[in-house]
Design an enzyme around this catalytic site. Structure first.
Site, PDB file in Angstrom:
ATOM      1  CG  ASN A   7     -65.109 -68.287 -21.054  1.00 31.96           C
ATOM      2  OD1 ASN A   7     -65.598 -67.409 -20.347  1.00 31.96           O
ATOM      3  ND2 ASN A   7     -65.121 -68.207 -22.372  1.00 31.96           N
ATOM      4  CG  HIS A  10     -71.208 -66.941 -18.458  1.00 27.07           C
ATOM      5  ND1 HIS A  10     -71.889 -65.977 -19.185  1.00 27.07           N
ATOM      6  CD2 HIS A  10     -70.847 -67.887 -19.348  1.00 27.07           C
ATOM      7  CE1 HIS A  10     -71.961 -66.360 -20.442  1.00 27.07           C
ATOM      8  NE2 HIS A  10     -71.338 -67.509 -20.574  1.00 27.07           N
ATOM      9  CG  HIS A  43     -65.996 -63.651 -26.204  1.00 23.07           C
ATOM     10  ND1 HIS A  43     -67.010 -64.400 -26.742  1.00 23.07           N
ATOM     11  CD2 HIS A  43     -65.724 -62.700 -27.134  1.00 23.07           C
ATOM     12  CE1 HIS A  43     -67.342 -63.928 -27.934  1.00 23.07           C
ATOM     13  NE2 HIS A  43     -66.571 -62.886 -28.190  1.00 23.07           N
ATOM     14  NE  ARG A  45     -71.093 -61.780 -27.263  1.00 24.54           N
ATOM     15  CZ  ARG A  45     -71.334 -62.957 -27.826  1.00 24.54           C
ATOM     16  NH1 ARG A  45     -70.953 -64.058 -27.248  1.00 24.54           N
ATOM     17  NH2 ARG A  45     -71.982 -63.032 -28.968  1.00 24.54           N
ATOM     18  NE  ARG A  49     -73.881 -60.562 -25.203  1.00 25.17           N
ATOM     19  CZ  ARG A  49     -74.440 -61.403 -26.072  1.00 25.17           C
ATOM     20  NH1 ARG A  49     -74.683 -62.645 -25.711  1.00 25.17           N
ATOM     21  NH2 ARG A  49     -74.775 -61.011 -27.278  1.00 25.17           N
ATOM     22  CD  GLU A  70     -63.978 -67.349 -26.409  1.00 23.49           C
ATOM     23  OE1 GLU A  70     -65.035 -66.968 -26.927  1.00 23.49           O
ATOM     24  OE2 GLU A  70     -63.937 -68.191 -25.513  1.00 23.49           O
ATOM     25  CB  THR A 101     -69.780 -68.545 -29.732  1.00 24.19           C
ATOM     26  OG1 THR A 101     -69.171 -67.582 -28.883  1.00 24.19           O
ATOM     27  CG2 THR A 101     -69.120 -68.533 -31.078  1.00 24.19           C
ATOM     28  CD  GLU A 151     -62.137 -73.249 -28.418  1.00 25.88           C
ATOM     29  OE1 GLU A 151     -61.476 -72.202 -28.335  1.00 25.88           O
ATOM     30  OE2 GLU A 151     -63.151 -73.466 -27.734  1.00 25.88           O
ATOM     31  CG  HIS A 198     -69.546 -73.343 -27.357  1.00 20.59           C
ATOM     32  ND1 HIS A 198     -70.871 -73.559 -27.129  1.00 20.59           N
ATOM     33  CD2 HIS A 198     -69.381 -72.003 -27.400  1.00 20.59           C
ATOM     34  CE1 HIS A 198     -71.486 -72.392 -27.054  1.00 20.59           C
ATOM     35  NE2 HIS A 198     -70.604 -71.430 -27.210  1.00 20.59           N
TER      36      HIS A 198
HETATM   37  N1  PXP Z   1     -64.784 -71.733 -26.714  1.00 16.35           N
HETATM   38  C1  PXP Z   1     -65.288 -70.674 -27.374  1.00 16.35           C
HETATM   39  C2  PXP Z   1     -64.660 -70.282 -28.669  1.00 16.35           C
HETATM   40  C3  PXP Z   1     -66.360 -69.922 -26.851  1.00 16.35           C
HETATM   41  O1  PXP Z   1     -66.844 -68.877 -27.542  1.00 16.35           O
HETATM   42  C4  PXP Z   1     -66.884 -70.289 -25.610  1.00 16.35           C
HETATM   43  C5  PXP Z   1     -67.989 -69.471 -25.004  1.00 16.35           C
HETATM   44  O2  PXP Z   1     -67.526 -68.205 -24.726  1.00 16.35           O
HETATM   45  C6  PXP Z   1     -66.325 -71.380 -24.950  1.00 16.35           C
HETATM   46  C7  PXP Z   1     -65.300 -72.120 -25.534  1.00 16.35           C
HETATM   47  C8  PXP Z   1     -66.833 -71.835 -23.624  1.00 16.35           C
HETATM   48  O3  PXP Z   1     -68.126 -72.311 -23.797  1.00 16.35           O
HETATM   49  P1  PXP Z   1     -69.002 -72.705 -22.518  1.00 16.35           P
HETATM   50  O4  PXP Z   1     -69.227 -71.439 -21.762  1.00 16.35           O
HETATM   51  O5  PXP Z   1     -70.238 -73.278 -23.118  1.00 16.35           O
HETATM   52  O6  PXP Z   1     -68.185 -73.684 -21.729  1.00 16.35           O
END
Ligand code: PXP
Length: 248
Positions: A7, A10, A43, A45, A49, A70, A101, A151, A198
């Site tokens: 992901n 960030h 994602h 949003r 952001r 996402e 989330t 998931e 997550h």
């Molecule tokens: N899975 C989902 C559904 C999420 O919303 C997120 C965060 O965007 C992640 C996985 C990844 O989480 P993390 O950034 O804590 O690894």
């Protein structure tokens, strides 16, 4: 072998801090793939952001690996998903004030609306995943709504790890791991694909990656954080090694 989907949200968070054009999430995604990522997750949003719609379309043009999008179940996001045709649409709950989330989707409490949302995407030949807590009733509800992938939210496991000496053998951590393991079994028994994610880090990922038959782990913050010091390729490659070691 469990796949690693990175992901890259960030990377865009840092860019948006100055509203400039660097660091570029597309370059980060390319580097993540060179480090061994099996897929890229992002994602969009409602408040934009981090990832912008333009990032999604640039990634779509550039990236050869599967792209997982996402989004919240809103009409605006439905239109974006249909136009972008990602490899997987991952429905997540979204709160304006949340830092990230915070919990799984309440599929059980929103069945009719989600069923229609999922049907519209499935009619467009899109694969749709529900981000849910490790809760049997939510898994059953996801199946009944037409989701073909769940998931499982590993946030509670990650929190337990962080607050219990970062020990994978702590009883509270093992309890959360067992909930995820049981949820994975239920998802598979109902004939759906099971992913998880997550809060997973280089330190705790082996606790989840050691659970058999999880198809994909979706991991962002920890990989991007470490990449500041090591570079994206090395950060992804280390995470991939942790996952492989756990399965062995
Ligand atoms: N899975 C989902 C559904 C999420 O919303 C997120 C965060 O965007 C992640 C996985 C990844 O989480 P993390 O950034 O804590 O690894």
């Amino acid at each position: 072998m469990t796949k690693l989907c990175v992901n890259i949200d960030h990377v865009a968070t840092v860019r948006q801090a100055r509203m400039t054009d660097q660091p570029d999430p597309v370059l980060a995604a390319q580097d993540a793939i060179l480090g061994g990522a099996d897929g890229i997750t992002l994602h969009i949003r409602e408040d934009r952001r981090h990832i912008q719609v333009s990032d999604l379309f640039k990634l779509k043009e550039t990236i050869q690996a599967p792209l997982n999008l996402e989004l919240a179940a809103t009409p605006e996001m439905l239109a974006i998903a249909i136009e972008a045709t990602p490899d997987m649409v991952m429905i997540v709950p979204e709160g304006r004030d949340e830092v990230t989330t915070e919990g799984g989707l309440d599929v059980l409490g929103d069945m009719q609306r989600l069923r229609e949302f999922v049907n519209t995407l499935v009619e467009k030949n899109l694969c749709v995943s529900a981000f849910i807590d490790a809760d049997f009733a939510q898994i059953e509800a996801a199946k009944s709504c037409g989701f073909t992938v769940c998931e499982i939210h590993t946030g509670p496991f990650a929190q337990a790890y962080m607050h219990n000496n970062r020990s994978l053998l702590n009883p509270l951590v093992l309890k959360e791991r067992l909930k995820v393991e049981n949820a994975v079994s239920s998802v598979l028994e109902m004939g759906m694909q099971c992913n998880a994610g997550h809060g997973l880090t280089h330190g705790n990922v082996s606790g989840i990656a050691s659970i058999p038959n999880i198809s994909e782990l979706h991991i962002g913050h920890s990989i991007v954080s470490r990449s500041i010091f090591t570079g994206m390729r090395a950060s992804v490659s280390e995470m991939k090694s942790e996952i492989q070691r756990a399965r062995q």
